[in-house]
Design a protein around this motif. Structure first.
Motif, PDB file in Angstrom:
ATOM      1  N   VAL A   1       0.841  -1.197   0.000  1.00 33.06           N
ATOM      2  CA  VAL A   1       0.000   0.000   0.000  1.00 33.06           C
ATOM      3  C   VAL A   1       0.880   1.252   0.000  1.00 33.06           C
ATOM      4  CG1 VAL A   1      -1.697   1.324   1.321  1.00 33.06           C
ATOM      5  CG2 VAL A   1      -1.979  -1.160   1.025  1.00 33.06           C
ATOM      6  N   ALA A   2       1.918   1.264   0.840  1.00 36.01           N
ATOM      7  CA  ALA A   2       2.825   2.427   0.877  1.00 36.01           C
ATOM      8  C   ALA A   2       3.506   2.624  -0.468  1.00 36.01           C
ATOM      9  CB  ALA A   2       3.857   2.249   1.988  1.00 36.01           C
ATOM     10  N   ASP A   3       3.896   1.547  -1.115  1.00 37.27           N
ATOM     11  CA  ASP A   3       4.535   1.665  -2.424  1.00 37.27           C
ATOM     12  C   ASP A   3       3.558   2.204  -3.461  1.00 37.27           C
ATOM     13  OD1 ASP A   3       7.139   1.347  -3.575  1.00 37.27           O
ATOM     14  OD2 ASP A   3       6.324  -0.276  -4.803  1.00 37.27           O
ATOM     15  N   SER A   4       2.293   1.831  -3.344  1.00 35.60           N
ATOM     16  CA  SER A   4       1.286   2.373  -4.251  1.00 35.60           C
ATOM     17  C   SER A   4       1.142   3.878  -4.053  1.00 35.60           C
ATOM     18  CB  SER A   4      -0.066   1.691  -4.018  1.00 35.60           C
ATOM     19  OG  SER A   4      -1.056   2.267  -4.846  1.00 35.60           O
ATOM     20  N   VAL A   5       1.135   4.336  -2.801  1.00 39.76           N
ATOM     21  CA  VAL A   5       1.055   5.781  -2.550  1.00 39.76           C
ATOM     22  C   VAL A   5       2.305   6.463  -3.099  1.00 39.76           C
ATOM     23  CG1 VAL A   5       0.975   7.561  -0.754  1.00 39.76           C
ATOM     24  CG2 VAL A   5      -0.484   5.537  -0.573  1.00 39.76           C
TER      25      VAL A   5
ATOM     26  N   ILE B   1      10.148  -0.750  11.002  1.00 46.73           N
ATOM     27  CA  ILE B   1      10.991  -0.353  12.115  1.00 46.73           C
ATOM     28  C   ILE B   1      11.097  -1.515  13.096  1.00 46.73           C
ATOM     29  CG2 ILE B   1      10.448   2.080  11.808  1.00 46.73           C
ATOM     30  CD1 ILE B   1       8.586   1.893  14.224  1.00 46.73           C
ATOM     31  N   LEU B   2      12.098  -1.456  13.957  1.00 46.09           N
ATOM     32  CA  LEU B   2      12.273  -2.521  14.936  1.00 46.09           C
ATOM     33  C   LEU B   2      11.058  -2.588  15.859  1.00 46.09           C
ATOM     34  CD1 LEU B   2      16.010  -2.065  15.991  1.00 46.09           C
ATOM     35  CD2 LEU B   2      15.029  -3.851  14.529  1.00 46.09           C
ATOM     36  N   ASN B   3      10.711  -3.797  16.246  1.00 44.49           N
ATOM     37  CA  ASN B   3       9.555  -3.996  17.112  1.00 44.49           C
ATOM     38  C   ASN B   3      10.003  -3.953  18.578  1.00 44.49           C
ATOM     39  OD1 ASN B   3       7.009  -4.450  18.022  1.00 44.49           O
ATOM     40  ND2 ASN B   3       6.862  -6.553  17.314  1.00 44.49           N
ATOM     41  N   THR B   4      10.546  -2.798  18.966  1.00 46.65           N
ATOM     42  CA  THR B   4      10.918  -2.564  20.356  1.00 46.65           C
ATOM     43  C   THR B   4      10.282  -1.252  20.803  1.00 46.65           C
ATOM     44  OG1 THR B   4      12.902  -1.273  19.842  1.00 46.65           O
ATOM     45  CG2 THR B   4      13.169  -3.678  20.011  1.00 46.65           C
ATOM     46  N   LYS B   5      10.075  -1.133  22.086  1.00 45.02           N
ATOM     47  CA  LYS B   5       9.484   0.095  22.605  1.00 45.02           C
ATOM     48  C   LYS B   5      10.369   1.297  22.293  1.00 45.02           C
ATOM     49  CE  LYS B   5       7.753   2.261  26.761  1.00 45.02           C
ATOM     50  NZ  LYS B   5       7.513   2.135  28.185  1.00 45.02           N
ATOM     51  N   GLU B   6      11.686   1.122  22.419  1.00 46.41           N
ATOM     52  CA  GLU B   6      12.610   2.219  22.158  1.00 46.41           C
ATOM     53  C   GLU B   6      12.514   2.690  20.709  1.00 46.41           C
ATOM     54  OE1 GLU B   6      13.488  -0.739  23.575  1.00 46.41           O
ATOM     55  OE2 GLU B   6      13.555  -0.006  25.635  1.00 46.41           O
TER      56      GLU B   6
ATOM     57  N   LYS C   1       7.993  10.003  16.788  1.00 41.12           N
ATOM     58  CA  LYS C   1       8.258  11.442  16.765  1.00 41.12           C
ATOM     59  C   LYS C   1       8.350  11.961  15.329  1.00 41.12           C
ATOM     60  CE  LYS C   1      10.834  11.254  21.067  1.00 41.12           C
ATOM     61  NZ  LYS C   1      12.167  11.296  21.657  1.00 41.12           N
ATOM     62  N   GLN C   2       8.611  11.065  14.374  1.00 43.09           N
ATOM     63  CA  GLN C   2       8.755  11.450  12.968  1.00 43.09           C
ATOM     64  C   GLN C   2       7.466  11.289  12.183  1.00 43.09           C
ATOM     65  OE1 GLN C   2      11.822   8.689  12.080  1.00 43.09           O
ATOM     66  NE2 GLN C   2      13.437   9.945  12.953  1.00 43.09           N
ATOM     67  N   ALA C   3       6.698  10.254  12.508  1.00 43.87           N
ATOM     68  CA  ALA C   3       5.458   9.982  11.775  1.00 43.87           C
ATOM     69  C   ALA C   3       4.631   8.976  12.566  1.00 43.87           C
ATOM     70  CB  ALA C   3       5.768   9.404  10.385  1.00 43.87           C
ATOM     71  N   PRO C   4       3.309   8.995  12.405  1.00 48.40           N
ATOM     72  CA  PRO C   4       2.503   7.952  13.035  1.00 48.40           C
ATOM     73  C   PRO C   4       2.957   6.569  12.549  1.00 48.40           C
ATOM     74  CG  PRO C   4       1.111   9.724  12.229  1.00 48.40           C
ATOM     75  CD  PRO C   4       2.497   9.964  11.686  1.00 48.40           C
ATOM     76  N   ILE C   5       2.793   5.580  13.394  1.00 50.92           N
ATOM     77  CA  ILE C   5       3.260   4.227  13.101  1.00 50.92           C
ATOM     78  C   ILE C   5       2.070   3.316  12.806  1.00 50.92           C
ATOM     79  CG2 ILE C   5       4.554   2.246  13.995  1.00 50.92           C
ATOM     80  CD1 ILE C   5       6.229   4.837  13.717  1.00 50.92           C
ATOM     81  N   GLN C   6       2.155   2.590  11.711  1.00 51.09           N
ATOM     82  CA  GLN C   6       1.172   1.546  11.444  1.00 51.09           C
ATOM     83  C   GLN C   6       1.635   0.285  12.152  1.00 51.09           C
ATOM     84  OE1 GLN C   6       1.328   2.278   6.983  1.00 51.09           O
ATOM     85  NE2 GLN C   6      -0.669   1.320   7.223  1.00 51.09           N
ATOM     86  N   ILE C   7       0.693  -0.437  12.745  1.00 50.15           N
ATOM     87  CA  ILE C   7       1.003  -1.706  13.395  1.00 50.15           C
ATOM     88  C   ILE C   7       0.024  -2.764  12.915  1.00 50.15           C
ATOM     89  CG2 ILE C   7       2.105  -0.733  15.449  1.00 50.15           C
ATOM     90  CD1 ILE C   7      -0.588  -1.029  16.918  1.00 50.15           C
ATOM     91  N   VAL C   8       0.420  -4.011  13.065  1.00 49.76           N
ATOM     92  CA  VAL C   8      -0.439  -5.135  12.716  1.00 49.76           C
ATOM     93  C   VAL C   8      -0.828  -5.822  14.018  1.00 49.76           C
ATOM     94  CG1 VAL C   8      -0.580  -7.309  11.458  1.00 49.76           C
ATOM     95  CG2 VAL C   8       0.671  -5.376  10.474  1.00 49.76           C
TER      96      VAL C   8
ATOM     97  N   SER D   1       5.088  -6.040  13.154  1.00 55.33           N
ATOM     98  CA  SER D   1       5.372  -5.320  11.911  1.00 55.33           C
ATOM     99  C   SER D   1       5.224  -3.811  12.003  1.00 55.33           C
ATOM    100  CB  SER D   1       4.485  -5.851  10.778  1.00 55.33           C
ATOM    101  OG  SER D   1       4.626  -7.222  10.622  1.00 55.33           O
ATOM    102  N   PRO D   2       5.802  -3.156  13.030  1.00 59.51           N
ATOM    103  CA  PRO D   2       5.682  -1.690  13.041  1.00 59.51           C
ATOM    104  C   PRO D   2       6.291  -1.093  11.765  1.00 59.51           C
ATOM    105  CG  PRO D   2       7.060  -2.455  14.862  1.00 59.51           C
ATOM    106  CD  PRO D   2       6.616  -3.654  14.110  1.00 59.51           C
ATOM    107  N   PHE D   3       5.606  -0.110  11.224  1.00 56.38           N
ATOM    108  CA  PHE D   3       5.892   0.399   9.886  1.00 56.38           C
ATOM    109  C   PHE D   3       5.562   1.877   9.866  1.00 56.38           C
ATOM    110  CE2 PHE D   3       4.599   1.117   5.447  1.00 56.38           C
ATOM    111  CZ  PHE D   3       5.555   0.402   4.739  1.00 56.38           C
ATOM    112  N   LYS D   4       6.369   2.655   9.173  1.00 60.31           N
ATOM    113  CA  LYS D   4       5.998   4.067   9.030  1.00 60.31           C
ATOM    114  C   LYS D   4       6.125   4.496   7.583  1.00 60.31           C
ATOM    115  CE  LYS D   4      10.344   6.410   9.988  1.00 60.31           C
ATOM    116  NZ  LYS D   4      11.136   7.207  10.879  1.00 60.31           N
TER     117      LYS D   4
END
Length: 174
Positions: free
Chosen positions: A55-59, A107-112, A119-126, A162-165
């Motif tokens: 979906v991100a690649d389509s955008v 992005i890494l699936n860690t709290k850190e 802080k850079q963009a909202p994160i999509q999660i599964v 799968s955290p993703f931004k």
């Protein structure tokens, strides 16, 4: 998004657009509502759903259009929602790319990592064992608060994958 008849299986497009719309507002001060139907169709959403990167690649390649330019039909079925997008609407999406740059990354699936990237963009999660994509809006302790396309819209969960931004950047206009 649901109506009385059909689930579009477009949760990835919904969560993607939620992120892009928030970033658009942050960068321009203007609220927009992009057509989920356009992106769901252009990205090849199936009855099994779609992938974050697809979906991100389509955008990134096709841009986006306003909901008013390509709305969901009233009382749609799968076939009426996913009709081929007219070329004039496809061209509007391409025109949008003249003003906007789109990038994305897992992005890494860690709290850190999550706290750094949000802080850079909202994160999509599964969530739901990899079956549903939503937009995470806050992470405190070990609880993720997220915005869902199904009611109730604000929910919490402890385990995500799968955290993703997707990152939207307005191009310099000379």
């Amino acid at each position: 998004q649901r109506n009385n008849v059909t689930d579009t299986m477009a949760c990835v497009s919904f969560s993607d657009h939620n992120s892009v719309e928030v970033q658009h507002l942050q960068q321009t001060g203007t609220e927009v509502n992009f057509s989920d139907r356009f992106t769901a169709t252009m990205s090849g959403t199936t009855k099994q759903g779609n992938y974050l990167w697809k979906v991100a690649d389509s955008v990134r390649k096709n841009g986006v259009v306003l909901e008013s330019d390509y709305p969901a039909p009233a009382n749609y079925t799968w076939d009426t929602y996913y009709t081929p997008v007219p070329i004039d609407i496809i061209n509007k999406g391409k025109e949008w790319l003249n003003s906007w740059e789109v990038n994305y990354e897992f992005i890494l699936n860690t709290k850190e990592s999550f706290l750094h990237h949000i802080k850079q963009a909202p994160i999509q999660i599964v969530i739901n064992n990899g079956s549903h994509a939503v937009l995470a809006i806050l992470c405190e302790e070990d609880i993720y608060t997220y915005f869902d396309s199904y009611e109730p819209f604000i929910k919490q969960i402890q385990n995500v994958s799968s955290p993703f931004k997707i990152v939207l950047k307005q191009k310099n206009m000379l």
